[in-house]
Scaffold this active site. Structure first.
Site, mmCIF file in Angstrom:
data_model
loop_
_atom_site.group_PDB
_atom_site.id
_atom_site.type_symbol
_atom_site.label_atom_id
_atom_site.label_comp_id
_atom_site.label_asym_id
_atom_site.label_seq_id
_atom_site.Cartn_x
_atom_site.Cartn_y
_atom_site.Cartn_z
ATOM 1 N N HIS A 152 -9.285 -30.436 4.794
ATOM 2 C CA HIS A 152 -10.209 -29.362 4.387
ATOM 3 C C HIS A 152 -11.667 -29.752 4.566
ATOM 4 O O HIS A 152 -12.553 -29.129 3.976
ATOM 5 C CB HIS A 152 -9.924 -28.957 2.930
ATOM 6 C CG HIS A 152 -8.551 -28.366 2.772
ATOM 7 N ND1 HIS A 152 -7.910 -28.266 1.565
ATOM 8 C CD2 HIS A 152 -7.691 -27.868 3.695
ATOM 9 C CE1 HIS A 152 -6.717 -27.720 1.748
ATOM 10 N NE2 HIS A 152 -6.553 -27.477 3.030
ATOM 11 N N ARG A 210 -21.652 -29.715 -5.925
ATOM 12 C CA ARG A 210 -20.422 -30.523 -5.839
ATOM 13 C C ARG A 210 -20.693 -31.850 -5.138
ATOM 14 O O ARG A 210 -20.114 -32.884 -5.495
ATOM 15 C CB ARG A 210 -19.336 -29.745 -5.078
ATOM 16 C CG ARG A 210 -18.741 -28.606 -5.883
ATOM 17 C CD ARG A 210 -17.597 -27.961 -5.146
ATOM 18 N NE ARG A 210 -16.499 -28.892 -4.918
ATOM 19 C CZ ARG A 210 -15.573 -28.686 -3.972
ATOM 20 N NH1 ARG A 210 -15.674 -27.639 -3.173
ATOM 21 N NH2 ARG A 210 -14.576 -29.529 -3.827
HETATM 22 N N1 APR Z 1 -3.377 -37.298 -11.960
HETATM 23 C C1 APR Z 1 -2.498 -36.737 -11.094
HETATM 24 N N2 APR Z 1 -2.385 -35.397 -10.898
HETATM 25 C C2 APR Z 1 -3.196 -34.616 -11.637
HETATM 26 C C3 APR Z 1 -4.133 -35.124 -12.569
HETATM 27 C C4 APR Z 1 -4.197 -36.526 -12.716
HETATM 28 N N3 APR Z 1 -5.044 -37.098 -13.582
HETATM 29 N N4 APR Z 1 -4.769 -34.060 -13.146
HETATM 30 C C5 APR Z 1 -4.263 -32.935 -12.563
HETATM 31 N N5 APR Z 1 -3.313 -33.272 -11.681
HETATM 32 C C6 APR Z 1 -2.511 -32.400 -10.815
HETATM 33 C C7 APR Z 1 -2.202 -31.030 -11.372
HETATM 34 O O1 APR Z 1 -0.995 -31.079 -12.138
HETATM 35 C C8 APR Z 1 -2.009 -30.224 -10.084
HETATM 36 O O2 APR Z 1 -0.676 -30.331 -9.621
HETATM 37 O O3 APR Z 1 -3.286 -32.181 -9.653
HETATM 38 C C9 APR Z 1 -2.947 -30.926 -9.091
HETATM 39 C C10 APR Z 1 -4.218 -30.166 -8.828
HETATM 40 O O4 APR Z 1 -3.886 -28.969 -8.171
HETATM 41 P P1 APR Z 1 -5.082 -28.046 -7.588
HETATM 42 O O5 APR Z 1 -6.167 -27.941 -8.613
HETATM 43 O O6 APR Z 1 -4.434 -26.813 -7.070
HETATM 44 O O7 APR Z 1 -5.669 -28.914 -6.386
HETATM 45 P P2 APR Z 1 -5.120 -29.022 -4.903
HETATM 46 O O8 APR Z 1 -3.633 -28.948 -4.869
HETATM 47 O O9 APR Z 1 -5.771 -30.220 -4.310
HETATM 48 O O10 APR Z 1 -5.744 -27.707 -4.200
HETATM 49 C C11 APR Z 1 -5.546 -27.614 -2.794
HETATM 50 O O11 APR Z 1 -6.925 -25.654 -2.785
HETATM 51 O O12 APR Z 1 -8.811 -24.587 -3.502
HETATM 52 C C12 APR Z 1 -8.256 -25.234 -2.426
HETATM 53 O O13 APR Z 1 -9.388 -26.389 -0.731
HETATM 54 C C13 APR Z 1 -9.039 -26.476 -2.072
HETATM 55 O O14 APR Z 1 -8.189 -28.599 -1.285
HETATM 56 C C14 APR Z 1 -8.036 -27.594 -2.289
HETATM 57 C C15 APR Z 1 -6.708 -26.902 -2.176
#
Ligand code: APR
Length: 235
Positions: free
Chosen positions: A111, A63
């Site tokens: 994080h 990563r």
């Molecule tokens: N622009 C804006 N939002 C987007 C895009 C984009 N191009 N592509 C995806 N998304 C949105 C999705 O709709 C979703 O709501 O980004 C979000 C991603 O969600 P997750 O994958 O759950 O990521 P996140 O919320 O950052 O996860 C939080 O979970 O696994 C742990 O530590 C890890 O920091 C992470 C935490």
């Protein structure tokens, strides 16, 4: 960019993996989510580290290479420009350095930071990795194995108190690219003051943001954030 008419006193942006998606870094819970190759508990927990440190180091080394190859996108840059007009704090769940590389000066990493390592014995011993991996046997002067400076599932979030204090003083709050499914980060939304202007920039508005009256900008971050910043500066 024109000068802002309204002056916000404390702007807080909570970002998640979605803001870095268009920089080529996978999100966690999308269809091709980062965890696809692994279950989170296999690579992002203290149990995984104690059970199989080599797999955990390989996962984060890979990563880290992806982060180094990534570039900030227009969303990161627009947030950095906002700082020319209002006090801005970025509270990010992301472990990449794209906000910093875009020029944001106040970034709180809830994080951790993938480009840093820390000793498993001495949490104050942190090493900036530049272009290096972490390998088994890389030790701090006190003999502790170096580990990614990441907050794993089940570990405390050291920056949470500072983040909560800042959010409680916000008069402008936006969440960009987070599914708001991971705590305690997601609980920050409950601390947004009543009078605070609140927006969510994400193609899929998380239900918790909808229930708390967030105005939705259902666009990808690299398009939605610059549009939103222009709107805030034109107020
Ligand atoms: N622009 C804006 N939002 C987007 C895009 C984009 N191009 N592509 C995806 N998304 C949105 C999705 O709709 C979703 O709501 O980004 C979000 C991603 O969600 P997750 O994958 O759950 O990521 P996140 O919320 O950052 O996860 C939080 O979970 O696994 C742990 O530590 C890890 O920091 C992470 C935490």
């Amino acid at each position: 960019m024109s000068a802002a008419k309204r002056s916000y006193q404390q702007c807080v942006i909570l970002t998640g993996a979605g803001i870095s998606a268009e920089s080529g870094l996978k999100t966690f819970r999308g269809a091709d989510g980062l965890w696809e190759g692994h279950r989170p508990e296999e690579v992002a927990s203290i149990e995984a580290w104690e059970r199989d440190p080599e797999t955990v180091l390989r996962f984060y080394n890979e990563r880290r290479r992806q982060v180094r190859a990534a570039r900030p996108n227009a969303a990161h840059s627009a947030l950095a420009q906002l700082e020319d007009h209002f006090p801005v704090t970025i509270v990010t769940q992301n472990v990449d350095d794209l906000h910093e590389r875009a020029g944001s000066r106040k970034v709180l990493h809830l994080h951790g930071e993938i480009l840093w390592a820390r000793s498993e014995k001495d949490p104050d011993h942190r090493v900036y990795l530049e272009n290096r991996d972490i390998s088994p046997g890389d030790r701090c002067p006190r003999g502790g194995q170096l580990r990614p400076d990441i907050v794993w599932f089940g570990e405390p979030v050291p920056a949470m108190m500072e983040a909560a204090e800042i959010v409680a003083r916000a008069d402008l709050f936006a969440v960009v690219g987070s599914s708001l499914q991971v705590y305690p980060a997601a609980s920050l939304l409950d601390l947004v003051p009543e009078h605070c202007d609140r927006f969510a920039i994400d193609p899929a508005l998380p239900a918790s943001a909808r229930s708390l009256g967030f105005e939705s900008i259902p666009l990808p971050a690299s398009e939605g954030v610059p549009v939103w910043v222009e709107r805030m500066l034109a107020k």
